[in-house]
Design a protein around this motif. Structure first.
Motif, short mmCIF file in Angstrom:
data_model
loop_
_atom_site.label_atom_id
_atom_site.label_comp_id
_atom_site.label_asym_id
_atom_site.label_seq_id
_atom_site.Cartn_x
_atom_site.Cartn_y
_atom_site.Cartn_z
N GLY A 14 0.82 -1.21 0.00
CA GLY A 14 0.00 0.00 0.00
C GLY A 14 0.85 1.26 0.00
N SER A 15 1.94 1.23 0.77
CA SER A 15 2.83 2.38 0.81
C SER A 15 3.52 2.59 -0.53
N LEU A 16 3.93 1.50 -1.18
CA LEU A 16 4.60 1.62 -2.47
C LEU A 16 3.69 2.20 -3.54
N ASP A 60 12.73 -13.93 29.36
CA ASP A 60 11.45 -13.49 28.79
C ASP A 60 11.39 -11.97 28.67
N THR A 61 10.92 -11.50 27.51
CA THR A 61 10.68 -10.09 27.24
C THR A 61 9.33 -9.96 26.56
N ILE A 62 8.63 -8.86 26.80
CA ILE A 62 7.40 -8.60 26.07
C ILE A 62 7.56 -7.29 25.31
N ALA A 63 6.73 -7.10 24.27
CA ALA A 63 6.85 -5.89 23.45
C ALA A 63 5.48 -5.49 22.91
N LEU A 64 5.32 -4.18 22.74
CA LEU A 64 4.12 -3.60 22.13
C LEU A 64 4.59 -2.73 20.97
N GLY A 65 3.92 -2.87 19.81
CA GLY A 65 4.42 -2.15 18.64
C GLY A 65 3.34 -1.65 17.71
N ILE A 66 3.76 -0.74 16.82
CA ILE A 66 2.87 -0.19 15.79
C ILE A 66 3.64 -0.11 14.48
N PHE A 67 2.90 -0.16 13.36
CA PHE A 67 3.46 0.11 12.04
C PHE A 67 2.77 1.34 11.47
N GLU A 68 3.58 2.31 11.00
CA GLU A 68 3.06 3.52 10.36
C GLU A 68 3.56 3.59 8.92
N ASP A 69 2.73 4.11 8.02
CA ASP A 69 3.20 4.31 6.66
C ASP A 69 4.07 5.57 6.62
N ARG A 70 4.61 5.91 5.44
CA ARG A 70 5.56 7.02 5.33
C ARG A 70 4.93 8.38 5.62
N PHE A 71 3.60 8.43 5.65
CA PHE A 71 2.90 9.67 5.94
C PHE A 71 2.56 9.81 7.43
N GLY A 72 2.98 8.83 8.23
CA GLY A 72 2.72 8.86 9.66
C GLY A 72 1.37 8.31 10.06
N ASN A 73 0.66 7.65 9.12
CA ASN A 73 -0.64 7.06 9.44
C ASN A 73 -0.47 5.71 10.10
N LEU A 74 -1.17 5.50 11.21
CA LEU A 74 -1.13 4.21 11.90
C LEU A 74 -1.82 3.16 11.05
N ARG A 75 -1.07 2.11 10.70
CA ARG A 75 -1.61 1.06 9.85
C ARG A 75 -1.94 -0.21 10.62
N ARG A 76 -1.15 -0.47 11.68
CA ARG A 76 -1.36 -1.73 12.39
C ARG A 76 -0.73 -1.67 13.78
N LYS A 183 12.67 1.07 0.21
CA LYS A 183 12.80 0.39 -1.07
C LYS A 183 13.47 1.37 -2.03
N PHE A 184 14.54 0.91 -2.73
CA PHE A 184 15.31 1.78 -3.62
C PHE A 184 15.83 3.02 -2.87
N GLY A 185 16.12 2.87 -1.57
CA GLY A 185 16.63 3.97 -0.79
C GLY A 185 15.57 4.95 -0.31
N ILE A 186 14.29 4.69 -0.62
CA ILE A 186 13.20 5.59 -0.23
C ILE A 186 12.44 4.98 0.94
N GLU A 187 12.30 5.77 2.01
CA GLU A 187 11.59 5.29 3.18
C GLU A 187 10.10 5.16 2.87
N ILE A 188 9.53 3.98 3.17
CA ILE A 188 8.12 3.74 2.87
C ILE A 188 7.29 3.44 4.11
N GLY A 189 7.92 3.38 5.28
CA GLY A 189 7.19 3.13 6.50
C GLY A 189 8.14 2.97 7.67
N SER A 190 7.57 2.85 8.86
CA SER A 190 8.40 2.66 10.05
C SER A 190 7.65 1.84 11.08
N VAL A 191 8.45 1.17 11.91
CA VAL A 191 7.91 0.35 13.01
C VAL A 191 8.46 0.91 14.31
#
Length: 215
Positions: A14-16, A60-76, A183-191
């Motif tokens: 979707g980001s691409l 044991d470790t626990i973690a909480l996370g989010i994925f955002e697209d390159r526009f800063g929108n929360l995706r997951r 992808k190709f050096g272009i940031e498309i999202g962040s975790v």
């Protein structure tokens, strides 16, 4: 593992699509990325508390996370249970994921401590089933920079994306992870992930990775 690939592939696809719709946006993003390149991990050498990967993730470790697209929108959103086992200079990190839509996934990292470099940083090398080749990482001060490529299945084709992964230890039991996907050096999202262990993990309580229950 296949489910995790498909899940991340849908997000990145979707980001691409948005990236490639406008050539001007692509060029502008590339220029911005080049102008704001992240520093070498050694600039963290004086930061404390120091991070030792195999010590922090032992047990044991626990973690909480989010994925955002390159526009800063929360995706997951997702949560992770991790179990680390140490043998000599090797850490085996078993990760179990649960996403808010109910999808489950897993990954097992095998990570070797290669010792100290000339610049004072500590070198790490890792592998996992969905990682192309070897992941390369270095720790200095309270931070780890971890770089690797993942091959994702997308519409019947494979697409390689790059992860520029940074973990910063904040206290004895807390670390924050920022991973930049490109992808190709272009940031498309962040975790973004918060890792909790020991007393911090106990305060949150055990995570249910069988079903998503909002608290």
């Amino acid at each position: 593992m296949a489910r995790q690939k498909r899940s991340m592939a849908r997000l990145i696809f979707g980001s691409l699509i948005r990236l490639f719709l406008t050539a001007g946006l692509l060029i502008g993003a590339f220029a911005a990325l080049s102008a704001c390149a992240r520093k070498n991990v050694t600039h963290l050498s004086e930061r404390r508390p120091s991070l030792v990967l195999e010590e922090f993730f032992a047990g044991d470790t626990i973690a909480l996370g989010i994925f955002e697209d390159r526009f800063g929108n929360l995706r997951r959103q997702f949560r992770v249970n991790l179990q680390g086992t140490i043998t000599g200079n090797q850490l085996v990190l078993d990760e179990t994921f649960l996403y808010e839509d109910g999808e489950k996934a897993s990954r097992v990292w095998v990570i070797d401590n290669l010792g100290r470099s000339e610049d004072g940083s500590f070198r790490y090398q890792g592998r996992a089933d969905d990682v192309e080749g070897q992941a390369e990482g270095r720790i200095s001060g309270n931070g780890l920079n971890w770089q690797y490529d993942v091959s994702l299945e997308m519409a019947g084709n494979k697409m390689d994306v790059h992860f520029d992964d940074w973990i910063y230890r904040q206290s004895e039991d807390i670390a924050i992870n920022r991973a930049y996907v490109s992808k190709f050096g272009i940031e498309i999202g962040s975790v973004t992930i918060v890792f909790l262990r020991g007393k911090a993990a106990a305060a949150v309580g055990p995570l249910d990775v069988e079903q998503w229950i909002a608290r």
